[in-house]
Design a protein around this motif. Structure first.
Motif, PDB file in Angstrom:
ATOM      1  N   ALA A 143       7.247  13.689   8.123  1.00 43.42           N
ATOM      2  CA  ALA A 143       6.783  14.706   7.398  1.00 43.42           C
ATOM      3  C   ALA A 143       5.792  15.423   7.579  1.00 43.42           C
ATOM      4  CB  ALA A 143       6.937  13.977   5.780  1.00 43.42           C
ATOM      5  N   ARG A 144       4.570  14.735   8.021  1.00 41.31           N
ATOM      6  CA  ARG A 144       3.574  15.440   8.574  1.00 41.31           C
ATOM      7  C   ARG A 144       3.799  16.669   9.608  1.00 41.31           C
ATOM      8  NH1 ARG A 144      -1.888  12.059   9.244  1.00 41.31           N
ATOM      9  NH2 ARG A 144      -2.597  14.023   9.563  1.00 41.31           N
ATOM     10  N   GLU A 145       4.561  16.027  10.566  1.00 44.59           N
ATOM     11  CA  GLU A 145       4.899  17.032  11.664  1.00 44.59           C
ATOM     12  C   GLU A 145       5.682  18.047  11.158  1.00 44.59           C
ATOM     13  OE1 GLU A 145       6.963  14.600  14.555  1.00 44.59           O
ATOM     14  OE2 GLU A 145       5.264  13.407  15.092  1.00 44.59           O
ATOM     15  N   ALA A 146       6.365  18.109  10.243  1.00 42.55           N
ATOM     16  CA  ALA A 146       7.471  19.168   9.527  1.00 42.55           C
ATOM     17  C   ALA A 146       6.489  20.135   9.147  1.00 42.55           C
ATOM     18  CB  ALA A 146       8.397  18.597   8.739  1.00 42.55           C
ATOM     19  N   VAL A 147       5.378  19.699   8.536  1.00 39.32           N
ATOM     20  CA  VAL A 147       4.387  20.375   7.740  1.00 39.32           C
ATOM     21  C   VAL A 147       3.652  21.314   8.684  1.00 39.32           C
ATOM     22  CG1 VAL A 147       2.689  20.947   6.113  1.00 39.32           C
ATOM     23  CG2 VAL A 147       4.303  19.273   5.707  1.00 39.32           C
ATOM     24  N   GLU A 148       3.263  20.396   9.674  1.00 38.45           N
ATOM     25  CA  GLU A 148       2.164  21.128  10.822  1.00 38.45           C
ATOM     26  C   GLU A 148       3.082  22.144  11.397  1.00 38.45           C
ATOM     27  OE1 GLU A 148       1.297  17.693  12.893  1.00 38.45           O
ATOM     28  OE2 GLU A 148      -0.495  17.175  11.643  1.00 38.45           O
ATOM     29  N   ALA A 149       4.394  21.878  11.710  1.00 34.09           N
ATOM     30  CA  ALA A 149       5.089  23.057  12.506  1.00 34.09           C
ATOM     31  C   ALA A 149       5.236  24.172  11.792  1.00 34.09           C
ATOM     32  CB  ALA A 149       6.510  22.406  12.645  1.00 34.09           C
ATOM     33  N   GLN A 150       5.284  24.177  10.463  1.00 28.95           N
ATOM     34  CA  GLN A 150       5.443  25.423   9.591  1.00 28.95           C
ATOM     35  C   GLN A 150       4.128  26.285   9.173  1.00 28.95           C
ATOM     36  OE1 GLN A 150       7.912  25.367   6.042  1.00 28.95           O
ATOM     37  NE2 GLN A 150       8.099  23.174   6.079  1.00 28.95           N
ATOM     38  N   ILE A 151       2.901  25.442   9.517  1.00 29.39           N
ATOM     39  CA  ILE A 151       1.506  26.248   9.265  1.00 29.39           C
ATOM     40  C   ILE A 151       1.613  27.465   9.950  1.00 29.39           C
ATOM     41  CG2 ILE A 151      -0.979  25.850   9.544  1.00 29.39           C
ATOM     42  CD1 ILE A 151      -0.709  22.952   8.729  1.00 29.39           C
ATOM     43  N   PRO A 152       1.929  27.762  11.267  1.00 28.09           N
ATOM     44  CA  PRO A 152       1.544  28.974  11.910  1.00 28.09           C
ATOM     45  C   PRO A 152       2.528  30.141  11.258  1.00 28.09           C
ATOM     46  CG  PRO A 152       1.802  27.107  13.513  1.00 28.09           C
ATOM     47  CD  PRO A 152       2.260  26.635  12.164  1.00 28.09           C
TER      48      PRO A 152
ATOM     49  N   VAL B  17       1.036  -1.124  -0.104  1.00 33.80           N
ATOM     50  CA  VAL B  17      -0.005   0.191   0.017  1.00 33.80           C
ATOM     51  C   VAL B  17       0.906   1.345  -0.079  1.00 33.80           C
ATOM     52  CG1 VAL B  17      -1.896  -1.132   1.146  1.00 33.80           C
ATOM     53  CG2 VAL B  17      -0.177   0.077   2.628  1.00 33.80           C
ATOM     54  N   ARG B  18       0.617   2.334  -0.761  1.00 36.75           N
ATOM     55  CA  ARG B  18       1.274   3.575  -0.774  1.00 36.75           C
ATOM     56  C   ARG B  18       0.445   4.597   0.328  1.00 36.75           C
ATOM     57  NH1 ARG B  18       4.886   5.987  -0.253  1.00 36.75           N
ATOM     58  NH2 ARG B  18       6.263   7.182  -1.773  1.00 36.75           N
ATOM     59  N   LYS B  19       1.038   4.636   1.145  1.00 29.77           N
ATOM     60  CA  LYS B  19       0.645   5.907   2.216  1.00 29.77           C
ATOM     61  C   LYS B  19       1.261   7.325   2.205  1.00 29.77           C
ATOM     62  CE  LYS B  19       0.031   2.169   5.989  1.00 29.77           C
ATOM     63  NZ  LYS B  19       0.246   2.049   7.129  1.00 29.77           N
ATOM     64  N   GLY B  20       0.576   8.152   2.168  1.00 32.85           N
ATOM     65  CA  GLY B  20       0.876   9.466   1.779  1.00 32.85           C
ATOM     66  C   GLY B  20      -0.008  10.636   2.525  1.00 32.85           C
ATOM     67  N   CYS B  21       0.306  11.803   1.767  1.00 32.63           N
ATOM     68  CA  CYS B  21      -0.760  12.999   2.467  1.00 32.63           C
ATOM     69  C   CYS B  21      -0.714  14.004   1.470  1.00 32.63           C
ATOM     70  CB  CYS B  21      -0.033  13.381   3.807  1.00 32.63           C
ATOM     71  SG  CYS B  21      -1.055  14.658   4.833  1.00 32.63           S
ATOM     72  N   LEU B  22      -1.888  14.465   1.027  1.00 34.70           N
ATOM     73  CA  LEU B  22      -1.987  15.797   0.093  1.00 34.70           C
ATOM     74  C   LEU B  22      -1.881  16.898   1.311  1.00 34.70           C
ATOM     75  CD1 LEU B  22      -4.720  14.800  -2.414  1.00 34.70           C
ATOM     76  CD2 LEU B  22      -2.347  14.450  -2.455  1.00 34.70           C
ATOM     77  N   VAL B  23      -1.225  17.896   0.712  1.00 36.21           N
ATOM     78  CA  VAL B  23      -1.170  19.265   1.303  1.00 36.21           C
ATOM     79  C   VAL B  23      -1.813  20.215   0.422  1.00 36.21           C
ATOM     80  CG1 VAL B  23       1.051  19.772   0.622  1.00 36.21           C
ATOM     81  CG2 VAL B  23       0.334  20.744   2.196  1.00 36.21           C
ATOM     82  N   ARG B  24      -2.848  20.968   1.006  1.00 38.11           N
ATOM     83  CA  ARG B  24      -3.572  21.857   0.200  1.00 38.11           C
ATOM     84  C   ARG B  24      -3.281  23.365   0.711  1.00 38.11           C
ATOM     85  NH1 ARG B  24      -8.362  24.567   1.759  1.00 38.11           N
ATOM     86  NH2 ARG B  24      -9.959  25.116   0.252  1.00 38.11           N
TER      87      ARG B  24
END
Length: 360
Positions: free
Chosen positions: A66-75, A29-36
């Motif tokens: 990777a998700r944590e890295a993006v979440e940290a950048q959102i603010p 299975v391929r697990k990933g995450c779209l970012v909008r």
């Protein structure tokens, strides 16, 4: 001024049609995450989608990293102002300030942000990246399995002027003599119509690699990707044997500047979703005059990710180099409801852009 209004994450799990052997690790299975990324300029709103898809046993970061890295950048991203007509340098600074050490997160954010800007400008992503972007990207076919399975699939492959002009064959997984025999057989079937690319994923000692090359019996090949377990021996081995080699794993281990100095290689096989969207463009600029081909290659991303890779492939370089993007068929379903026009022997990039959803 344009303002980033929101950055959101949307995880996905996509089953493959059959497991993929990643050098001893089986991926089913391929697990990933779209970012909008949603942007506002005046009263106009645009959105861009990117794909975050670190590849197990290849990427240095996990999907949760990777998700944590993006979440940290959102603010720091939400509310950020951009010039009315931002350049790539402007966008590069937005992400780079908080990028961290997760190339797959960088790729997804950079793809989404750049796509939103391209949609606001009213042009396909490829044309926003380069006014001289080509409208089609040729693909190389991918053959994997046992030597017998590779031969059976290769004999039935549509190759030549109206088919695939390059074929990538996975080697280093079975008896080297049998693998070499399969390559020789297929060259006899295809003749000179196809560039044969081999990928060993650092499977061999120097002796095993030289034995494989000897068993090829002068069968012409475009290159072998990373034949040696000890990557530090690759330059010397290539000089000794005269065999064209390509760098794959090495491209994720060196800086852009270090990689640009590896001019002994015939090609750099680049997986932008594991390297970074903008870093791929930086590398293309660095090696433009070095005589080394950049081969854009996928890592079993979603259709959104593959669309970004296709745009990159048509925007870099001065000639069409077959890209390793023929993995869409391995997804039993996609993140979008209707299948996208992604498949060999070439991708029509404008048609793909028109088929892409502009938002979730």
């Amino acid at each position: 001024m344009a303002v980033i209004e929101s950055v959101t994450l949307h995880p996905y799990v996509l089953p493959l049609t059959s497991p993929v052997d990643l050098g001893g690790f089986r991926l089913s299975v391929r697990k990933g995450c779209l970012v909008r990324v949603r942007m506002r300029q005046g009263s106009a709103h645009t959105s861009g989608l990117g794909d975050i898809a670190p590849l197990p046993h290849f990427s240095r970061e996990s999907l949760s990293d990777a998700r944590e890295a993006v979440e940290a950048q959102i603010p720091n991203l939400v509310g950020r102002e951009l010039p009315a007509s931002p350049s790539l340098r402007d966008l590069d600074r937005v992400i780079a300030e908080d990028a961290g050490e997760c190339p797959s997160a960088q790729f997804g954010l950079e793809q989404a942000l750049t796509t939103a800007i391209a949609r606001h400008a009213g042009v396909p992503l490829s044309k926003w990246l380069s006014e001289t972007a080509r409208d089609r990207v040729p693909l190389n076919a991918l053959l994997t399995g046992t030597p017998d399975e590779i031969v059976a699939a290769g004999v039935d492959l549509d190759v030549g002027e109206y088919g695939y002009r390059a074929v990538k064959i996975k080697v280093g997984r079975h008896d080297p003599a049998e693998e070499a025999a399969a390559v020789r057989h297929l060259h006899g079937v295809w003749g000179g119509d196809v560039d044969i690319r081999l990928d060993a994923n650092r499977a061999w000692s120097r002796a095993d690699a030289e034995g494989f090359v000897a068993a090829l019996n002068d069968t012409p090949i475009a290159y072998i990707e990373e034949p040696l377990t000890e990557a530090s021996d690759l330059r010397r081995w290539a000089g000794k044997t005269g065999v064209p080699v390509a760098l794959d794993e090495t491209t994720r281990e060196l800086s852009v500047e270090e990689l640009a100095r590896q001019t002994f290689a015939a090609a750099f096989v680049i997986k932008p979703s594991l390297l970074g969207f903008y870093r791929t463009l930086d590398l293309a600029r660095e090696v433009a005059s070095a005589g080394v081909d950049l081969v854009i290659t996928s890592a079993y991303e979603s259709g959104i990710g593959l669309a970004g890779l296709a745009a990159l492939a048509t925007a870099i370089g001065t000639r069409p180099i077959p890209a390793g993007l023929d993995t869409y068929q391995r997804l039993s379903r996609d993140v979008v409801e209707a299948r996208l026009p992604i498949g060999g022997p070439s991708i029509h990039v404008s048609a793909l852009w028109e088929a892409l959803p502009s938002d979730l």
